[in-house]
Scaffold this motif. Structure first.
Motif, short mmCIF file in Angstrom:
data_model
loop_
_atom_site.label_atom_id
_atom_site.label_comp_id
_atom_site.label_asym_id
_atom_site.label_seq_id
_atom_site.Cartn_x
_atom_site.Cartn_y
_atom_site.Cartn_z
N THR A 80 -23.85 19.95 0.14
CA THR A 80 -23.02 20.88 -0.64
C THR A 80 -21.86 21.35 0.22
OG1 THR A 80 -24.43 22.74 0.01
CG2 THR A 80 -24.91 21.71 -2.09
N GLY A 81 -20.78 21.72 -0.45
CA GLY A 81 -19.66 22.34 0.25
C GLY A 81 -18.63 21.34 0.74
N ALA A 82 -17.53 21.90 1.22
CA ALA A 82 -16.40 21.10 1.69
C ALA A 82 -16.71 20.59 3.09
CB ALA A 82 -15.12 21.94 1.69
N GLY A 83 -17.11 19.34 3.18
CA GLY A 83 -17.45 18.76 4.48
C GLY A 83 -16.24 18.22 5.21
N GLY A 125 -11.39 19.38 -10.46
CA GLY A 125 -10.29 19.53 -9.52
C GLY A 125 -10.49 20.68 -8.56
N GLU A 126 -11.59 21.41 -8.72
CA GLU A 126 -11.89 22.56 -7.85
C GLU A 126 -13.07 22.30 -6.93
OE1 GLU A 126 -9.94 25.20 -7.80
OE2 GLU A 126 -8.71 24.21 -9.32
N THR A 127 -13.65 21.11 -6.97
CA THR A 127 -14.81 20.81 -6.14
C THR A 127 -14.41 19.94 -4.94
OG1 THR A 127 -15.34 18.88 -7.49
CG2 THR A 127 -16.42 20.97 -8.06
N TYR A 128 -15.22 20.01 -3.92
CA TYR A 128 -14.95 19.28 -2.69
C TYR A 128 -16.06 18.28 -2.41
CZ TYR A 128 -11.15 22.42 -1.37
OH TYR A 128 -9.97 23.11 -1.33
N ALA A 129 -15.70 17.19 -1.78
CA ALA A 129 -16.69 16.23 -1.28
C ALA A 129 -17.34 16.79 -0.02
CB ALA A 129 -16.02 14.90 -0.98
N PHE A 130 -18.50 16.26 0.28
CA PHE A 130 -19.07 16.52 1.61
C PHE A 130 -19.06 15.20 2.37
CE2 PHE A 130 -22.60 15.79 -1.29
CZ PHE A 130 -23.34 14.82 -0.65
N TRP A 153 -20.30 12.89 -2.98
CA TRP A 153 -20.63 14.11 -3.72
C TRP A 153 -22.06 13.98 -4.20
CZ3 TRP A 153 -21.84 14.15 -9.02
CH2 TRP A 153 -21.73 12.90 -9.66
N SER A 154 -22.60 15.05 -4.75
CA SER A 154 -23.98 15.01 -5.21
C SER A 154 -24.16 15.91 -6.42
CB SER A 154 -24.93 15.48 -4.10
OG SER A 154 -26.26 15.49 -4.55
N PRO A 155 -24.83 15.40 -7.46
CA PRO A 155 -25.08 16.24 -8.63
C PRO A 155 -26.12 17.32 -8.36
CG PRO A 155 -26.11 14.09 -8.91
CD PRO A 155 -25.29 14.01 -7.66
N LYS A 156 -26.99 17.09 -7.37
CA LYS A 156 -28.01 18.06 -6.98
C LYS A 156 -28.11 18.08 -5.46
CE LYS A 156 -29.36 18.98 -11.24
NZ LYS A 156 -29.18 20.32 -11.86
#
Length: 598
Positions: A80-83, A125-130, A153-156
């Motif tokens: 989770t989060g901006a990696g 457009g507001e989510t970040y990859a890890f 990215w991950s759905p869970k």
């Protein structure tokens, strides 16, 4: 079984007792464990400048006379989060102060993608990859160095960013002056539904630097190197030669080494091994080597500069409690024995997070194709998935001391050196233990020739008398303490009998000389310390022999143990874990040991 079909196996007699962080195993003589980063949520300037408390996936390179370490960090948890990934640089592998972002946070554009399984996923457009990758470096034949990362990215939170959840693998060049070139995609996850128009970076083929594009082509054609991409790329990628079996078994965290020009050994997590007789073009089936006790903590094996082989792993069947980190050695790259301790300390996990496991883990050495120092083996790894470490194992790797008489030789001490509790050799000369970490300590130990009778003389100069603690111990080869002296924080030098008993006061900056004559036949020793009269005392623990002299700036710890559950609460942090405490310093200015006849 004929030699040409054999895979690695363990033929040693030792197995660790995982009720102890050190496993009751003998340490590698002269090894050094050095903390590269200490995660800090509120003072990122004291860490790597980012402030992420989940750090993992460390990879190590030695290039043009310097060490480079590449790892990824996410804000709190694994998926989770901006990696982003970080590049650290060091001249000697011990001091790491130069950190820079190798691959920055990746903001996923607003789009809808349909993966090869038919799943439709929309992004605002507001989510970040890890970031999550197994390998961070590739050196080309003309000595250019590529940095590699993988965005997903991950759905869970419990789903990995592999195969259809990957966005793609990115690459940039590391230049000799330590600057970096532009970021490109070298292998997008087309199967995940991404189109070229939805990627934030161009493809490497669009680089105006034809030499850089050729380097990428060289990497893509290197079957052993790209096999390390297997989990993220997935079986659908034709680059991946060793596929998963389709029965639920997975081959994770590939590493390899050559026994000769044609014979290659491949290894994965969970004791899985395979063998190639044609340089890695074709492989035997991947099978489990039962004698290799492993779980999901990775394994690293390589040929060392002295012509032998070494395998580093956590010989435990547990996956949440990952300790101790050990090394076994081999003459032929197949039969491994003589298990020794590399990293046997597990400090408390300071920060909560999802999928954080205790202990030293995810070890990687310097991969084939990259230069290696001739005199040592180096390993990068993480501890508690929040701090990054490296270990140096001098060659030849041994846990034995054959000399009966030892004097000074501070470089021969085995050290555990956190960032906030470093162990250094000074110009005095001395072996200096410094400590301003409330949750960890400095440790230095000298491997001795195992003996039932031992004479030890040493001098310690404490640099303060109103705070800090130094434990001075004689231990057996299993880490059991027979003799313990403690420079206590109230200015008293104490002796451990049935309790901790004050022996004499000490002063700041005044040398204290200690002489011990220990006899395991009597479970007793004679002690002269701080100018006091020599007296006889009983051992703290009855041991049959002695094999270590240990200095440590804190009490021995038993937690976390195998019942301790990692904290998944992302807001959790140990009190004051980001703050330094008052610094304590101790100098070992003299050391002499004489072992009795065997």
């Amino acid at each position: 079984m004929e030699n040409k079909n054999r895979i690695p196996f363990y033929c040693g007699s030792r197995q660790p007792n995982c009720d102890y962080h050190h496993g009751q195993l003998p340490p590698v003589k002269g090894a050094g464990c050095y903390q590269v980063t200490r995660a800090n949520r509120t003072h990122p300037e004291w860490d790597d400048g980012v402030g992420g408390t989940y750090k993992h996936g460390a990879d190590l390179a030695w290039w043009n006379g310097k060490f480079y370490l590449h790892y990824f960090t996410n804000p709190v948890s694994e998926h989770t989060g901006a990696g982003q990934s970080i590049l650290a640089v060091s001249g000697d592998g011990r001091q790491w102060e130069d950190f820079r972002v190798a691959f920055p946070p990746y903001r996923i554009p607003a789009c809808t993608v349909t993966d090869y399984k038919g799943n439709v996923n929309s992004f605002s457009g507001e989510t970040y990859a890890f970031i999550h990758q197994r390998v961070g470096f590739y050196r080309t034949k003309n000595n250019r160095m590529l940095l590699l990362g993988f965005y997903g990215w991950s759905p869970k939170p419990w789903i990995t960013n592999w195969d259809n959840y990957g966005i793609g693998r990115v690459v940039r060049e590391l230049y000799p002056d330590e600057t970096m070139g532009p970021v490109y995609f070298i292998r997008p996850c087309w199967q995940g539904g991404w189109s070229k128009e939805q990627l934030l970076y161009p493809l490497y083929t669009e680089s105006p630097d034809r030499g850089f594009a050729d380097c990428c082509e060289e990497l893509l054609s290197d079957a052993l190197a790209v096999q390390q991409w297997a989990e993220e790329n997935g079986d659908g990628d034709e680059l991946i030669r060793i596929k998963h079996e389709g029965n639920g078994s997975t081959n994770q965290a590939f590493c390899w080494y050559h026994i000769d020009e044609d014979t290659v050994i491949g290894m994965w997590k969970h004791s899985r091994c395979a063998r190639s007789g044609d340089g890695g073009r074709t492989w035997s089936p991947v099978t489990v080597s039962p004698s290799l006790v492993m779980s999901g903590q990775k394994v690293w094996a390589q040929k060392t500069g002295d012509g032998k082989y070494a395998m580093v792993y956590d010989p435990t069947l547990e996956s949440t409690h990952r300790w101790p980190m050990c090394v076994t050695t081999s003459e032929d790259g197949l039969a491994y024995g003589d298990m020794l301790l590399v990293h046997g300390e597990v400090p408390p996990m300071r920060f909560g997070g999802f999928w954080k496991d205790y202990g030293p883990q995810y070890m990687r050495g310097i991969a084939e194709g990259i230069e290696r120092p001739d005199d040592s083996m180096w390993i990068a790894y993480t501890v508690n998935k929040e701090d990054v470490w490296v270990a140096r194992l001098p060659l030849p790797i041994t846990g034995e001391e054959r000399e009966r008489k030892l004097e000074n030789g501070f470089e021969d001490f085995t050290v555990y050196s956190p960032k906030w509790a470093p162990v250094t050799v000074t110009e005095i000369p001395s072996l200096r233990l410094t400590d301003f970490d409330r949750y960890d300590y400095a440790r230095a130990e000298r491997v001795l020739r195992e003996t039932a009778r031992l004479e030890v003389e040493f001098c310690v100069t404490p640099r303060q008398r109103d705070h800090g603690t130094l434990y001075c111990e004689l231990q057996d080869v299993y880490g059991q303490t027979a003799v313990r002296l403690v420079f206590r924080e109230d200015g008293m030098l104490c002796l451990r009998t049935t309790a901790l008993v004050p022996l004499c006061p000490y002063e700041a900056d005044r040398e204290v000389r200690v002489r011990i004559l220990a006899d395991c036949g009597e479970y007793a020793y004679r002690l002269q310390a701080g100018g006091e009269e020599e007296k006889r005392y009983r051992f703290m623990t009855a041991v049959e022999s002695l094999g270590r002299f240990v200095l440590r700036t804190g009490a021995p710890r038993t937690l976390p143990d195998r019942e301790t559950v990692p904290v998944e609460d992302e807001d959790f942090a140990l009190p004051m874990s980001d703050e330094r405490e008052q610094t304590a310093v101790y100098d070992l200015t003299y050391f002499r040991a004489e072992c009795g006849e065997a």
